[in-house]
Write an enzyme that holds these catalytic residues in place. Structure first.
Site, short mmCIF file in Angstrom:
data_model
loop_
_atom_site.label_atom_id
_atom_site.label_comp_id
_atom_site.label_asym_id
_atom_site.label_seq_id
_atom_site.Cartn_x
_atom_site.Cartn_y
_atom_site.Cartn_z
N ASP A 116 -3.30 2.55 -5.93
CA ASP A 116 -2.07 2.58 -5.14
C ASP A 116 -1.90 1.40 -4.21
OD1 ASP A 116 -4.14 3.25 -3.44
OD2 ASP A 116 -3.00 4.77 -2.35
N GLU A 117 -2.57 0.30 -4.45
CA GLU A 117 -2.37 -0.88 -3.60
C GLU A 117 -2.65 -2.15 -4.38
OE1 GLU A 117 -5.23 -1.78 -0.44
OE2 GLU A 117 -6.42 -0.07 -1.13
N ASP B 92 0.86 -1.19 0.00
CA ASP B 92 0.00 0.00 0.00
C ASP B 92 0.89 1.23 0.00
OD1 ASP B 92 -2.14 1.68 0.12
OD2 ASP B 92 -2.90 0.98 2.05
#
Length: 399
Positions: free
Chosen positions: A108-109, A14
């Site tokens: 974003d993860e 993350d």
């Protein structure tokens, strides 16, 4: 015989304050300061906040006005969505250089199953640190990583590793790790479920684990057995590299509350064109159309309708959405946000059952618009929407 799920090595990576971190690469003088990414004017919301702001209570999706009251010294940076999307692709390329089994969860993860990479790259903690080092070296971005035997525990570990940390939960210590956590750590436990469990005296994961499944089922229905499994660290779902979109949507927050139905109809048509274009881009059709309406007092209502035939026609989506809105509005209602979402996506295409070819003609016209925009760029659409006016403050997303 060992449980194969216990032998897996799953990472959850993350990125930390992703949008802010990307912006700080170009503005390193702001490192260590209060920084917020979001539109500075109107009724925009916080898209990302630095940890200096988060310590003051600023959170993503918070109204910008409220965030600036908490962090009046914050520097507000307008978002660059295209830049974030491009960086996201670079991040995912780093992950796929480690293993092909990458399940992207958001911009974003992602989850990574590195079980097949252990012999080549070393133990899971080393792989996790190598990923963090590569993201720093190649992209100048911080990331937090959780390592565990399954997705559920890896996600909790990465959250507890923030910011810019690494937390490994060895398989033999999974239950010990989980049982020290509050019940809210379990996936699926929101505020209402937490309150229901609290009334029964269940406030920790250990409490849930030690409660008989029939008791949990009486409290929570079919979700009770699932929560009991999670409380014992049981989550055998595979990391899936292919993520199917379940819905697509767009919404608009108005600079001033709107009480004109025609303005709202026009906005729904605009949103319908945005959503329909994205549907056609992924080769999907919507079986259900839903709207979201937020009133001036922040009361939020959703309504949905199943279409007679699945469609990616903006006109069809807008017609259904407008009908839903008209059934909802009352004289004097003032609206601050309106949204349209295409749900129950399918590759199936509806058949034209009547002799009226209006819908089919509209869809053919929209497909032609797609080809023109792809070749020449610019704005192409109904004349009523090509007025050049910026409606302001909108955002869109997919789940």
């Amino acid at each position: 015989m060992a449980n194969p799920a216990r032998e897996r090595a799953i990472l959850h990576v993350d990125m930390d304050a992703f949008f802010v971190s990307v912006e700080l690469r170009e503005r390193p003088e702001l490192r260590g300061r209060q920084v917020i990414v979001g539109a500075p004017e109107g009724r925009s919301v916080v898209l990302s906040a630095s940890y200096e702001c988060r310590r003051l209570g600023v959170k993503s999706a918070m109204p910008m006005a409220a965030a600036l009251r908490m962090a009046p010294q914050a520097v507000v940076i307008p978002p660059q969505q295209r830049v974030y999307s491009a960086v996201s692709q670079q991040i995912m390329a780093v992950f796929r250089s480690i293993t092909p089994t990458v399940q992207q969860v958001s911009v974003d993860e992602a989850f990574l199953d590195v079980t097949g990479s252990l012999r080549r790259l070393g133990a899971p903690p080393q792989i996790a640190q190598d990923i963090r080092d590569a993201l720093r070296r190649e992209l100048d971005l911080p990331a937090s990583v959780g390592v565990a035997r399954n997705m559920f525990v890896a996600k909790i570990a990465s959250t507890r590793a923030k910011p810019d940390g690494l937390l490994v939960v060895p398989p033999a210590r999974t239950v010990e790790f989980l049982h020290e956590l509050p019940v809210s750590a379990l996936w699926g436990v929101g505020r209402k479920t937490e309150e229901t469990l609290a009334t029964a005296g269940l406030t920790t994961v250990r409490d849930v684990a030690q409660t008989p499944v029939p008791t949990l089922t009486r409290l929570l229905g079919t979700a009770g057995a699932h929560l009991h499994d999670l409380a014992w660290g049981i989550d055998d779902r595979p990391v899936s590299p292919h993520r199917e979109e379940k819905s697509l949507g767009a919404e608009e927050t108005f600079a001033r509350d709107v009480d004109d139905p025609e303005r709202l109809h026009s906005e729904l048509l605009r949103l319908a064109y945005r959503v329909a274009e994205r549907l056609r881009g992924i080769g999907k059709n919507a079986q259900t159309v839903a709207i979201k309406v937020r009133y001036e007092d922040f009361r939020t209502v959703t309504r949905s309708r199943t279409l007679v035939q699945p469609s990616s026609s903006a006109v069809t989506l807008a017609r259904a959405a407008t009908d839903l809105l008209d059934a909802l509005l009352r004289p004097g209602d003032r609206i601050r946000l309106i949204g349209l979402r295409a749900e129950n996506l399918t590759a199936e295409k509806g058949f034209q059952l009547s002799i009226d070819r209006a819908d089919a003609n509209w869809e053919q016209a929209q497909q032609a618009m797609d080809r023109i925009k792809a070749k020449l760029g610019g704005q192409v659409g109904p004349a009523s929407l090509l007025d050049g006016r910026r409606r302001g403050g909108g955002c869109e997303g997919a789940q």
